[in-house]
Scaffold this motif. Sequence first.
Motif: not given
Length: 354
Positions: A202-205, A288-294
């Motif tokens: 769902d996401f990469l770090v 802010t919003v991008n981390g929330a979307a993840i």
Amino acid sequence: MHLEGTVLVGRDFEPVEGRVVVADGEIVRIEEASVESDAVILPAFVNAHTHIGDSIAKEAGEGLSLDELVAPPDGLKHRLLRDADHEEKVAAMARTLRYMEATGTGTFLEFREGGIEGVNALRDALAGEGVPFGERAIESVVFGRDDPDVLSVADGYGASGARDADFDAVRAATREAGKPFGIHAGERDADDVNAAMDLDPDFLVHMVHAEPIHLERLADRGTPVVVCPRSNLVTNVGVPPIRELNKRTTVALGTDNVMTDSPSMFREMEFAAKLSDLPAREILRMATVNGAAIAGLNRGVVEPGADADLLVLDGDSDNLAGARDLVRAVVRRAGQADVSRVVIGGEPVVPRGD
Ligand SMILES: [Zn+2]
């Protein structure tokens, strides 16, 4: 309740003078009005990648390589975590939670080591279990690891990296549980990137070493990436290609290990902005919003219907007074000393007298 000042509204952080009206933990409306306030109101930060367990080992391991520092199972961090008792770890994490609140973070996505016990230690810290200053309001999204059963207590699974183990079974179990799966990739080199992407995370770090083929795959799948540029600098692995990543997918910012970097999103934003020279609005979205979307959360933005997680800065502080571009000043200049209020879930958290 309501907050007055210059409100950075929506995903574009358009400055609007007026009020944010909050009820039942949600932003109800934004009223445009002339107000007597120098406050700057923006969404509270979403720190999209932390390891706060290593709050017990700040600034340990000078001169060690990335693997010597953090590679499981015997990197310095893991040895120190094994040696520390539960109470010590909980107390250290609780201090970090309070610091994150004080620096304007409302939500964090934590990669927690130590299986079920590791997740429970963080929950104890959040609940203020055995901690003199009590429960915290900051909201966690906890990604467990080291044990497939960790999904019974964690919000998702956070894998160390594709070269450390075979994650196919736990990937499937995470999907089955309807929870998100994240994984480190491309931190030290590019060798583990394709294997990580094959897991359809769902996401990469990190993605410091993203190559053209990886960028193409990211764009095709729309897989979000969390970047932690200060951490990468400290561990001497290079810095992520933030501009290139941002052209292709959703990018969020994280502060990574408390061992190596203070979990202040002000510091991460300033560093990412000056490193990438991207527009300040893009960087503030990453914080802010991008981390929330993840994390699948409706926050990180000041608009009606979003969760009321808000950060109020003193626009008349010695540091911010006279700013010609507010968003740029917030991103590249602001810090903890400019914080006048933090609201999480509609409740004031800072100041609260502890
Ligand atoms: Zn990490």
